[in-house]
Design a protein around this motif. Structure first.
Motif, mmCIF file in Angstrom:
data_model
loop_
_atom_site.group_PDB
_atom_site.id
_atom_site.type_symbol
_atom_site.label_atom_id
_atom_site.label_comp_id
_atom_site.label_asym_id
_atom_site.label_seq_id
_atom_site.Cartn_x
_atom_site.Cartn_y
_atom_site.Cartn_z
ATOM 1 N N UNK A 1 0.832 -1.201 0.000
ATOM 2 C CA UNK A 1 0.000 0.000 0.000
ATOM 3 C C UNK A 1 0.870 1.255 0.000
ATOM 4 N N UNK A 2 1.837 1.304 0.877
ATOM 5 C CA UNK A 2 2.682 2.500 0.945
ATOM 6 C C UNK A 2 4.074 2.119 1.437
ATOM 7 N N UNK A 3 5.079 2.736 0.815
ATOM 8 C CA UNK A 3 6.470 2.459 1.189
ATOM 9 C C UNK A 3 7.249 3.759 1.288
ATOM 10 N N UNK A 4 8.314 3.717 2.056
ATOM 11 C CA UNK A 4 9.194 4.863 2.159
ATOM 12 C C UNK A 4 10.445 4.500 2.933
ATOM 13 N N UNK A 5 11.211 5.502 3.245
ATOM 14 C CA UNK A 5 12.489 5.281 3.922
ATOM 15 C C UNK A 5 12.535 6.109 5.195
ATOM 16 N N UNK A 6 12.957 5.485 6.285
ATOM 17 C CA UNK A 6 13.187 6.173 7.547
ATOM 18 C C UNK A 6 14.698 6.246 7.763
ATOM 19 N N UNK A 7 15.141 7.296 8.448
ATOM 20 C CA UNK A 7 16.584 7.492 8.626
ATOM 21 C C UNK A 7 16.911 7.669 10.104
ATOM 22 N N UNK A 8 18.039 7.116 10.510
ATOM 23 C CA UNK A 8 18.589 7.373 11.843
ATOM 24 C C UNK A 8 20.065 7.685 11.685
ATOM 25 N N UNK A 9 20.509 8.674 12.469
ATOM 26 C CA UNK A 9 21.953 8.986 12.516
ATOM 27 C C UNK A 9 22.556 8.085 13.582
ATOM 28 N N UNK A 10 22.543 6.818 13.292
ATOM 29 C CA UNK A 10 22.851 5.821 14.307
ATOM 30 C C UNK A 10 23.379 4.576 13.643
ATOM 31 N N UNK A 11 24.151 3.821 14.392
ATOM 32 C CA UNK A 11 24.478 2.476 13.941
ATOM 33 C C UNK A 11 23.177 1.689 13.758
ATOM 34 N N UNK A 12 23.158 0.836 12.759
ATOM 35 C CA UNK A 12 21.903 0.130 12.432
ATOM 36 C C UNK A 12 21.432 -0.758 13.571
ATOM 37 N N UNK A 13 22.373 -1.268 14.389
ATOM 38 C CA UNK A 13 21.964 -2.172 15.473
ATOM 39 C C UNK A 13 21.309 -1.390 16.622
ATOM 40 N N UNK A 14 21.728 -0.163 16.823
ATOM 41 C CA UNK A 14 21.083 0.653 17.859
ATOM 42 C C UNK A 14 19.621 0.879 17.468
ATOM 43 N N UNK A 15 19.392 1.152 16.209
ATOM 44 C CA UNK A 15 18.012 1.320 15.734
ATOM 45 C C UNK A 15 17.246 0.002 15.823
#
Ligand code: FES
Ligand code: FE2
Length: 447
Positions: free
Chosen positions: A255-269
């Motif tokens: 239905x809907x897609x997008x991208x979320x961003x974190x200024x973080x190591x991927x494991x912290x997220x």
């Protein structure tokens, strides 16, 4: 409405205005959702004309009841599923460049990764761009119905064939390079070559697209972003496959897609998806209102797992005979090693969402999450589509501004923390503990 492990179950009754509560970090406070329009028959019912199709709706109810017994017990005892003890993690687990390079090599280039769902490219000629793991990859359903993955790289001089970024999808019987118009069919064969005489007797042979391991299993499309052995999805999933089969991902429609961003190591997220210990503090105005803090049921399946977090209506079941419990809707958070989280649950009885989060590093200190909301059994009408879109928006808002906000600040802190600083995952944070242990094992670097 008493079902607690259905994370998307609306927590309508305790509140005076309509909301849907999505599980943290899938949680969202979303007062505008028109849930009153979403009654009607359960969309999970099987096609009665197909006697070979398992009755997944019935199987989900049985499974949900089993899980609910454990949830009620935890609520009654005010406890949660625990690991053996706390797990200290040196800050280098999150910030060390060498460790990150090992993760990139062994996980993001070495492991089968979810590139999409069957419903993202349902028809021959449909293709998607999968560029988050490292190389840009085209995943194409061929005219024979088989899904294949190719480097998004023209075999003439290396131009990118499809220049759009993930989550782009398209449809074509042939894909033509924008540079000199070499053309490839949807099996990856070079079928058009302007100025062909100039390439006669080429000593490096046929110039078909470079294929990567790819397979489709249980509605998931797995790709490995480096050349090598075929993917054995059944072996990769092990007995987690039975859990995934229950949620019928092969029927899900995007239905809907997008991208979320974190200024973080991927494991912290990623850690934020695995515990309910932060609901009351971080999500005080959303899931903290509707769900118990620090109570969960964790089931591990090899390096994968499944978690349920109870909503507060479950408290009504404590001390009551099980025969009096209302019917049960299945729901839960399903973690696929190493980087994918799939939430499945009902927002109101019989009305489900599927939410897929795929987390990728953009370097040691940046995370890109490919997030999609799917209608698990198709888009039945425009009202339902609208609810799915709002679920995307509301969930994205909470994840981005609450979970990923904390991850970004925390990562910045770890970079400047004392040399011997350790974070600690409590015994009550057992799912993130397991994730870190499996990652460490896969990259061959102890924690
Ligand atoms: S680089 Fe693709 S046709 Fe030349
Ligand atoms: Fe959260």
């Amino acid at each position: 409405m008493a079902e607690m492990d259905g994370w998307l179950m609306a927590a309508l009754s305790p509140l005076t205005k309509p909301i849907v509560s999505l599980p943290c970090p899938f949680l969202a406070w979303c007062p505008q959702l028109p849930l009153s329009n979403l009654g009607g028959p359960c969309m999970a019912e099987r096609d009665p004309s197909d006697s070979l199709t398992p009755d997944w709706a019935a199987s989900r109810k049985l499974r949900a009841r089993e899980i609910r017994r454990r949830i009620v017990a935890n609520v009654a005892n005010k406890t949660t599923d625990m690991a053996d003890g706390p797990l200290p993690l040196h800050k280098s687990v999150y910030i060390d460049e060498a460790r990150f390079q090992a993760e990139r090599e062994h996980l993001f280039l070495g492991q089968p990764l979810v590139a999409g769902l069957t419903g993202d490219i349902p028809e021959p000629g449909d293709y998607l761009v999968f560029d988050a793991a490292g190389p840009s990859i085209l995943v194409i359903r061929g005219k024979d119905g088989v899904v294949r993955a190719f480097r998004n790289l023209c075999t003439h001089r290396g131009a990118k064939l499809v220049e759009q970024a993930e989550p782009f999808t398209g449809k074509a019987s042939r894909i033509s390079c924008p540079f000199h118009a070499w053309t490839f069919d949807n099996l990856g064969k070079l079928v058009g070559q302007p100025g062909k005489a100039g390439f006669a007797d080429c000593e490096i042979g046929a110039r078909d697209l470079l294929e990567l391991p790819c397979t489709e299993h249980l509605g998931l499309i797995f790709v490995r972003a480096s050349e090598g052995e075929p993917i054995d999805a059944a072996a990769h999933l092990g007995d987690f496959a039975d859990q995934l089969a229950l949620i019928e991902l092969h029927r899900a429609v995007p239905v809907k897609k997008g991208i979320l961003h974190a200024e973080s190591n991927w494991k912290f997220a990623l850690d934020t998806y695995g515990e309910g210990y932060h609901f009351a503090a971080l999500h005080a105005s959303t899931i903290g209102q509707t769900h118990y803090n620090d109570i969960s049921v964790l089931e591990r399946f090899g390096c994968h797992h499944r978690i349920s977090f109870p909503d507060k209506t479950v408290g009504d079941l404590v001390g009551r005979d099980e025969a009096e419990w209302p019917d049960t809707e299945y729901g839960g958070v399903h973690y696929l090693f190493p980087n994918t989280v799939i939430f499945f649950g009902a927002v109101t009885p019989g009305v489900y969402f599927t939410q897929v989060f795929r987390l990728f590093p953009d370097g040691v200190g940046k995370t890109r999450c490919q997030f999609g909301v799917y209608a698990p059994f198709g888009i039945i009408d425009e009202a339902y589509r609208g609810v799915c879109e709002m679920a995307y928006d509301a969930t994205a808002e909470v994840v981005q501004t609450e979970d990923y906000r904390v991850a970004s600040h925390g990562y910045a802190n770890l970079k400047t923390a004392p040399e011997d600083f350790h974070v600690v995952l409590g015994a009550n944070e057992s799912a993130p503990q397991a994730v870190h242990q499996h990652i460490a094992e896969a990259i061959g670097m102890p924690i």
